[in-house]
Structure formats: C-alpha cells, structure tokens
Design a protein around this motif. Sequence first.
Motif, short mmCIF file in Angstrom:
data_model
loop_
_atom_site.label_atom_id
_atom_site.label_comp_id
_atom_site.label_asym_id
_atom_site.label_seq_id
_atom_site.Cartn_x
_atom_site.Cartn_y
_atom_site.Cartn_z
N ALA A 118 6.13 -7.08 7.76
CA ALA A 118 5.20 -6.01 8.11
C ALA A 118 5.73 -4.65 7.70
O ALA A 118 5.02 -3.83 7.11
N PHE A 119 7.01 -4.37 8.00
CA PHE A 119 7.58 -3.06 7.69
C PHE A 119 7.69 -2.85 6.18
O PHE A 119 7.73 -1.71 5.72
N GLY A 120 7.74 -3.92 5.42
CA GLY A 120 7.89 -3.80 3.96
C GLY A 120 6.59 -3.62 3.21
O GLY A 120 6.59 -3.56 1.98
N ARG A 121 5.45 -3.50 3.93
CA ARG A 121 4.17 -3.37 3.22
C ARG A 121 3.90 -1.95 2.74
O ARG A 121 3.00 -1.73 1.94
N TRP A 132 0.85 -1.18 0.00
CA TRP A 132 0.00 0.00 0.00
C TRP A 132 0.89 1.24 0.00
O TRP A 132 2.05 1.17 0.42
N PRO A 133 0.38 2.38 -0.43
CA PRO A 133 1.19 3.60 -0.35
C PRO A 133 1.68 3.90 1.05
O PRO A 133 2.80 4.40 1.25
N ALA A 134 0.85 3.60 2.07
CA ALA A 134 1.25 3.82 3.46
C ALA A 134 0.84 2.63 4.31
O ALA A 134 -0.22 2.03 4.09
N ALA A 135 1.68 2.28 5.27
CA ALA A 135 1.39 1.20 6.21
C ALA A 135 1.61 1.71 7.63
O ALA A 135 2.56 2.45 7.90
N VAL A 136 0.71 1.30 8.53
CA VAL A 136 0.84 1.60 9.95
C VAL A 136 0.98 0.26 10.67
O VAL A 136 0.03 -0.54 10.69
N VAL A 137 2.16 0.01 11.23
CA VAL A 137 2.42 -1.26 11.93
C VAL A 137 2.26 -1.02 13.43
O VAL A 137 2.92 -0.14 14.00
N VAL A 138 1.38 -1.79 14.04
CA VAL A 138 1.04 -1.61 15.45
C VAL A 138 1.71 -2.71 16.27
O VAL A 138 1.48 -3.90 16.03
#
Length: 661
Positions: A609-612, A586-592
């Motif tokens: 996760a960080f690479g999405r 996706w253009p932006a990812a928020v990893v919680v």
Amino acid sequence: MAAVRAVESGERPAAEFFAEPKPAPRPRRTAPAPRPGAAPGGPRTAPGGGPVAVPEGVAALLAEGGAPGALGARVVETLGEGAEEVLRSDPWELLAVPGVLPEQADGFARALLGSGCGPGDERRARALTVWLLERAALAGHTVLGPEALAEGLARYGVPDPDAAVGEAVDAGAVLAFEDAAEDAGAGGAGAAGRAVPEADGEDADADGEGGERPVRLLLGLDRHALAEESLAEGLARLGSTFTPPDEKDAVRWEEAAGRAPGPSAAELVRAAARSGLVAHTGGEAARAEPAALVAAARSLGLRAYAAAHSEDGRRRLAELLDAGSGDGGEGGDGGPDPAAVTVDGLLAGREGPGRDEEGAYALDLLAVLDAPQLDAERAAMLVEALPDGARLVLSGDPRVLGAAGPGQVLADLLAARVCPQVVSRTPDPGPVGELVSGIGIGELNRVEAPGREVVIVPVRDAGEAVHRTVQLVADSVPRALGVPAERTQVITPGHGGAAGTRVLNAALKERLNPGPGRFGGFDPGDRVAHSPAPGHTALGTVVSGDEEGLRLDCSGRAVTVPRERVAQTVRHGWALTAHQAVGTRWPAAVVVLPGDAAPVLDRSWVYTAFGRGERHLSVVHGVDQALPRAVAEVPAPERTTRLRTLLRAQAVAAPGPDAAG
C-alpha cells in the motif's frame, strides 16, 4: 498426473519420483485450460456471448429448494446444461456455484431431501471438502494437509471428518500427494502438511546413512495439481532445450552487458545470456533492469518482449523500453512500444507476438515483471506457450502482496534454487522509496521529507478518517503538490467497515463527481474498478450506459460490461484495496488505516500500500501501535504449495548448468 496416481494407488513409492532419469526428449505438458466460458482475465459468458439462459427445470428446482431465482445463471454457468439432473442427485453440488455458502447448500438439500438429509451424508462431506479447497485457493493455497481439511469439516458438523477426507480421496473428488518434507515449516509446506516417514529404508536416505526420509501428505484439486506439475515441467523444458550462445554470440552478449545502464542490469543481461530461466528480484527502480535486458536482446536481433501485471505497469514498462532503445523499438509511430504487453493481454492474444505454426509464441525472450502476481494456472498457460529454447526471466518484488489466485510462483522458484538468481542493488529513490525499503525489512523508520513527500495524518475514529481522506484528495494534495484528484489514489484494507472502499467511494463521489447514479449506480466521469474475474482488476472511467451495459474507458481501451454483470464486477474506484492496487502506481497515494483495520495488517500489506505513491504518500493513521507492530512482527501468511518440491524433483532428474546451489 500418471506419477501422482501411481503414488496414490501404491503401485510405486513416492521416493521413486525424486530420482527418475531424465526423459529424452522432455515432452511438453499441456497447461490447464481456462474454465468453461472463461478467457484469461475475462468473465465467464454464454457460448454466444450473451446472458446465460436458465432452463425452466433449473428455475423450478431452485424454487423448490428455496434458493433465489437470481442464482440460476451462475448455476448453469458452473454445472452446465445438466444442472437440474446434477442437483437432483446431489443437492450439495450447489456449493460449487460461486458465492454459495455451506449453510445455504444445507438448506437447499433439506428442502429437497427432507428427513433423508443429515450432516454425515457422504455427498455433503465430499462437497464441503472440495469447497474448503476452493476457499483455500482464494487465500493462495494449491494444496492443504489432511489435518487442515479435517478441522474445516469439523467446523461444519461433519461427524467423522478424518474418515470424510479419506472418502473424498477414494471418490476422486480430491487428489492425494506424498511430497518430500525437506521444506516443512519453511514456507511452501506451511503447517498444513503432515510429515510421515517412508517405509523403504533402502531408498529413504539419499546420504546412505540408513535414516527414514520424511514426506508430507497433501490434498488438492485436480486443476491446481495439473497447473503446478505443468508449470514445473514447462520450466524444466526451457532449461533442457536451451542452447548457450556460441563464442561469437557470447562476445555480443558481453558487449550488450557493457552497455547496460547499471551493474545490476549488466548482471541480469549476463545471466540471461547463459540460461534459459532466470529469477530477478528488486523494488520499483529495479524494473528498469528487465527493460534494459529486453532492449539489449532486441539490439542483438532477438524477438524479445516484456509483460507486466497491469495496464499502468505496461505503460511504465514501455517508457523504460523506449528510453533504453532510444528509438522506441518497433513503436516508432508514437504509440507504446509493442515489446511491452500485459500478461492477460498476452494470454488472450490481444497483445504481443503472434503464434508460430506449432502454437507457441513467436519470441526468443520473455521477461515477466510483477511475477509475484502470477498464480499457478496463468503461469502454466504462459510457460506452455513458450517455444523450446526460449529464455524466460521472472522478475518482481517478493515483498509485495501475492497473486489473487492459488500459487506463489516466484517465491517457489526462488526457494527451489534451480536457476540463476539476480538480486538488484538499485535502491528506490526519494523519501517514499526509503520508507518502503525499510518496511520491506521490518522497520518503520521516520524519513526526512522536506518536500512533504510523506505526511502522517492522525485520526481518532473512522468518521474523521473519511473526512480527512476526502479533504486530502480534493483539496490538500492538489493545492500543496499540484497532483490533481484524478491522479491520487486512496487505498484501504477492505471493502466493508466504516472506512472501507464502499464508504470512502461514496464520500469521494459526492465531492468529486456528484450524480444520481443513473446507470446502475454509476454516472459518466465516475472512476471505477472493473474486476471480471478474481485478481483481474482494470481501472477506468465511466463513459455512458445503455441497454447493452455500462461503457467504460479502461486506459484507452473501450469496455462494455453487460447490465447483468455490472453489480458483480464493477465498483467505484476512487478508493481501492491494496490487492486491487498492486502493480499500479500513482503520483500520490492516500493510505487509510482506520482503527478496525489493525487485525488485518501485515508487513506485506503495508509494504504494498505505501509503495503505490510515486511522489507523495499520505497516511490517514488511526491504528496507533498496530502499524509498527504489523511491520516488525507480522509477515505475510504462508501459502501451501507444491511447486518448489516439483522444481527440485525436476532438477534432481535433470541436473544441468542452470541449477543454483
């Protein structure tokens, strides 16, 4: 399987199968068929496509055993029309039904058998052994060692677990294998296999030094064994039937390599020109290299296709193919290039080339991207459908999370070293690419992010993590970066917990698309994740709902989920797990990362996760030092498989120019 059973029966020692002469011609092993009622990538259904009818006898038996009536459909799906008879004779067969736990099967058996029910019942031990192997398959294992199975049986109170394992083998519930132990402790073997020496001193030592050749004893289910054996034989078939290009064609391939967009792409083109099987590894930017190969092959007149794991991966692949060919290939009508397909679409016959008169795909070259997401069964079906002489390229990033099903196809192929391997030298761009590349080698580095490409948001507890996540998705990222909420993906380690997908999705729905949930908890406009089978997640949006079911738009494809399957297969999709998100960007990812996530983090999860996020990554950080520790010290768990041993055995039996030292 004949070889396996011969070893089991003692008719022939295992060592013989590592030095058998090359068969001529090599037969095509039939891949394992999908389980009854299941299409690749789809749910199991009744023969007529509607809800499964539950016979009165099955419903009455479940009631007699204290099992919920809602279990009836799954019982009939799993055990067939004779489910009542099966469960009457062996109540622990209920464990074969997805979702049933040993405690529940024990209660069912006690209700039916009364005093005749005990923890040492052979039927119970046999069912538990199979169940443990099924559970191991969910973690990616195709086999386990006898010690691991015995330990599992002991946890469920089986009095003599070692004997129970042997009885399960004798009864044919599981298969036993003796494989060369050359990889013990190095992945693939894992710690689950027991190394034992071969008794035959003459043949044991290949170097003629008179030592004993160790083997490892492994146990597995028939379909997983058939899948890995079929896959190994299919890959060997591609190598043995491949014809290298003649002098004229070799010149044309070299000219195509010269036109490749970079040195790694050129190397891949040259490798595919000379070999029927090639392994290719690299990060996100390296996806352009198999796309360049497919474009080059098409320019040479070959029927070439590329398959991705997800619909988003197929879309990005089509864009690369369009850029590489300049004319969109055969997609000149403005639609996506038909050379780009999904693996599930190819297997189901919805996408890609048709089949020839022999039932094989009408193609000359297939590049499979996201190869780490291929489990053994799907890979076997795919390879079985390739025609003799075709070229196959398995490409992917070995550092991402592995397949949801049993097997580690790309990892085993790389470890076996039986074909050319091309390692991309193309780096992933930007601050996000730099951060993720460091994670891949165990380093969590601080990166310069002048455009706020990477943002760390520290939080104290799960409640604050949920609040800040909603704030980022709904306000901060759209305002600061211009990425709308619908193009931002939240990723968290699990579904449960105070900041898992359930809680996050509830909070995000309330902010982004509030509604009463009038269609089984869903409203039009809700983002959803549809998972008709484990490891097969399609992302989409709710369109409507009616008596037929929940209607979704999954990347332009209309999907209707029957009402009775909505609760099992559809979740809200503003927040996903990394396993659901793999293969999509996706253009932006928020990893919680809430505090309770620390025990489940490992390098592979963080890397995935960080690479999405393509342009931006926000990390809602509540795990303190657990994050750098996971990256530096916690590799992905090993999977226990047989494929690399089988591939090496095939290479020994049929050495050829494709073998890599």
